[in-house]
Design a protein around this motif. Structure first.
Motif, short mmCIF file in Angstrom:
data_model
loop_
_atom_site.label_atom_id
_atom_site.label_comp_id
_atom_site.label_asym_id
_atom_site.label_seq_id
_atom_site.Cartn_x
_atom_site.Cartn_y
_atom_site.Cartn_z
N LEU A 55 1.01 -1.24 -0.07
CA LEU A 55 0.09 -0.08 0.26
C LEU A 55 0.92 1.36 -0.05
O LEU A 55 1.90 1.21 0.69
CB LEU A 55 -0.82 0.03 1.23
N PRO A 56 0.52 2.61 -0.71
CA PRO A 56 1.18 3.72 -0.78
C PRO A 56 1.24 3.88 0.80
O PRO A 56 2.38 4.72 1.04
CB PRO A 56 0.46 4.49 -1.66
N GLU A 57 0.05 4.04 1.78
CA GLU A 57 0.28 4.54 3.00
C GLU A 57 1.26 3.79 3.85
O GLU A 57 1.80 4.55 4.76
CB GLU A 57 -0.88 4.31 3.63
N TYR A 58 1.54 2.41 3.56
CA TYR A 58 2.37 1.62 4.54
C TYR A 58 3.66 1.69 4.17
O TYR A 58 4.35 1.12 3.48
CB TYR A 58 1.72 0.17 4.64
N PRO A 61 7.82 -1.05 4.63
CA PRO A 61 8.58 -1.84 3.83
C PRO A 61 9.55 -1.28 2.89
O PRO A 61 10.82 -1.48 2.55
CB PRO A 61 7.47 -2.75 3.03
N ARG A 62 8.88 0.00 2.32
CA ARG A 62 9.70 0.69 1.43
C ARG A 62 11.05 1.48 2.04
O ARG A 62 11.89 1.42 1.36
CB ARG A 62 8.71 1.83 0.69
N VAL A 63 10.62 1.90 3.37
CA VAL A 63 11.75 2.69 4.15
C VAL A 63 12.92 1.69 4.22
O VAL A 63 14.05 1.62 4.10
CB VAL A 63 11.30 3.44 5.27
N GLU A 64 12.54 0.47 4.88
CA GLU A 64 13.66 -0.53 4.95
C GLU A 64 14.15 -1.07 3.94
O GLU A 64 15.51 -1.02 4.04
CB GLU A 64 12.53 -1.81 5.65
N ARG A 65 13.47 -1.13 2.69
CA ARG A 65 14.39 -1.62 1.53
C ARG A 65 15.11 -0.70 1.21
O ARG A 65 16.55 -0.91 0.79
CB ARG A 65 13.23 -1.65 0.29
N ALA A 66 14.80 0.80 1.24
CA ALA A 66 15.85 1.87 0.93
C ALA A 66 16.92 1.78 1.93
O ALA A 66 18.00 2.13 1.16
CB ALA A 66 15.06 3.29 1.03
N ILE A 67 16.67 1.73 3.13
CA ILE A 67 18.09 1.61 4.14
C ILE A 67 18.82 0.46 3.67
O ILE A 67 19.97 0.65 3.61
CB ILE A 67 17.40 1.47 5.49
N ALA A 207 -0.90 4.99 7.68
CA ALA A 207 -0.25 3.54 7.59
C ALA A 207 -1.19 2.65 8.19
O ALA A 207 -0.97 1.34 7.60
CB ALA A 207 1.28 3.89 8.04
N TYR A 208 -1.93 2.75 8.94
CA TYR A 208 -2.54 1.62 9.81
C TYR A 208 -4.15 1.94 9.44
O TYR A 208 -5.17 1.14 9.99
CB TYR A 208 -2.27 1.68 11.32
N ASP A 209 -4.38 2.89 8.53
CA ASP A 209 -5.95 3.09 8.18
C ASP A 209 -5.65 3.59 6.86
O ASP A 209 -6.20 4.98 6.61
CB ASP A 209 -6.50 3.99 9.31
N ASP A 210 -5.67 2.66 5.94
CA ASP A 210 -5.46 3.30 4.70
C ASP A 210 -6.72 3.43 3.83
O ASP A 210 -7.72 3.04 4.39
CB ASP A 210 -4.98 2.12 3.56
N ALA A 211 -6.79 4.18 2.88
CA ALA A 211 -8.01 4.69 1.99
C ALA A 211 -8.49 3.45 1.22
O ALA A 211 -9.87 3.53 1.24
CB ALA A 211 -7.39 5.48 1.00
N ALA A 212 -7.94 2.32 0.98
CA ALA A 212 -8.59 1.21 0.19
C ALA A 212 -9.50 0.46 1.31
O ALA A 212 -9.89 -0.48 0.71
CB ALA A 212 -7.53 0.50 -0.59
#
Ligand code: AVI
Length: 322
Positions: A55-58, A61-67, A207-212
């Motif tokens: 999800l875009p809001e969560y 995982p994206r930040v972890e991968r970038a690090i 991040a814990y209440d996404d739009a979808a």
């Protein structure tokens, strides 16, 4: 390499509940009522969690991968070669691949509660990395760390605990779990631990209440798990998902909020009575700022710590040694 060995952990005899039914009833009849987060992960819950991670809001995982992408080279300088990689909460095994691909692993041990997933990870791993021994342990981490497989004496160990799952433990339990890892380590071994930290309030809550509504579906699905396990009579449409940030404890809390007064049969003669707007707690996700993450690790006995991060993010990947 020999065929994967799969060992099974067992609940410690000191535990007050010996099975899921007892643990669920215990939680539901407490004040406030709660359902331990591990019950979120039946097959449907696992699929929903996988969807959450895209999800875009969560952002976790994206930040972890970038690090990891940014710092993998530096981390590899500090990690032992020819290691036994202990993949804690191995899931679909994808996150361990960067270490397997780097060629530093000779033995992989996946630890997961889901036996089917674990066996599949071991089967695929064995095909993809023929020089690596693949073994696994089916275990519930809330029972503590269980490693009933013999250690190959000369092999250094890397404990790999990504995803900030440590944040789903209460801080004292988190320290206890890290201390158990520490107890299985020798000088030269390493723990690589990912820990999410607090960021802007709205970003955390979304991040814990996404739009979808994927996280809402993930949360509400736990009621189906409880119904199946206990023979209870929860009506998921009578609850609403809520995510709140508890600033004092520095944690996101996932709640299921009762939409009206209701009495729920727990399938054992016991009844849970909820008023409108009363809630059941289903998850705590602690957001440990770097100082607190380091405190957890030091409290568990690690004295050599290195934090890897990226500018503007509180997420940290910690490399801890003894
Ligand atoms: C598995 N764990 C790290 C997730 C978290 O962020 O606490 C579980 C989750 N709950 C809602 N979204 C994701």
């Amino acid at each position: 390499q020999h065929a994967p060995r799969v060992a099974h952990g067992a609940p410690p005899s000191t535990l007050q509940w010996r099975d899921a039914c007892q643990e669920l009833r215990w939680g539901l009849l407490a004040t406030p009522p709660s359902i331990a987060p591990k019950f979120l992960y039946d097959a449907h819950g696992c699929a929903l969690y996988e969807a959450i991670t895209t999800l875009p809001e969560y952002h976790l995982p994206r930040v972890e991968r970038a690090i990891l992408d940014r710092h993998q080279g530096a981390m590899l300088q500090l990690l032992p070669r020819g290691a036994e990689l202990i993949d804690i909460g191995s899931g679909d095994g994808a996150k361990a691949r960067r270490w397997l691909d780097a060629g530093i692993v000779r033995r992989y041990i996946g630890l997961d509660i889901a036996e089917d997933w674990l066996r599949e990870v071991l089967r695929r791993g064995r095909q993809r990395y023929p020089g690596v021994q693949f073994d696994g342990v089916v275990t519930d981490l809330t029972w503590g760390l269980q490693l009933p497989l013999p250690r190959e004496a000369e092999r250094p160990r890397i404990f790999w605990y990504p995803g900030s799952s440590i944040g789903n433990f209460e801080p004292a339990a988190a320290t206890a779990l890290l201390a158990q890892m520490r107890a299985h380590m020798r000088p030269g071994d390493a723990l690589v631990l990912a820990v999410d930290g607090p960021v802007e309030h709205a970003r955390m809550v979304h991040a814990y209440d996404d739009a979808a509504g994927v996280t809402a579906a993930f949360n509400l699905n736990v009621l189906n798990v409880v119904n199946r396990t206990l023979g209870a009579s929860f009506d998921a449409t009578a609850f609403r998902h809520r995510a709140v940030f508890n600033a004092e404890a520095s944690r996101i809390e996932m709640h299921l909020v009762s939409q009206h007064a209701q009495a729920i049969a727990l399938g054992t003669g016991q009844v849970l009575r909820l008023q409108a707007s009363e809630h059941i707690v289903t998850e705590h996700s602690y957001k440990h700022a770097p100082a607190r993450a380091e405190q957890l690790l030091r409290g568990a006995g690690f004295d050599q710590l290195q934090r890897f991060g990226i500018d503007g993010e509180a997420y940290g990947v910690y490399l801890a040694r003894i």
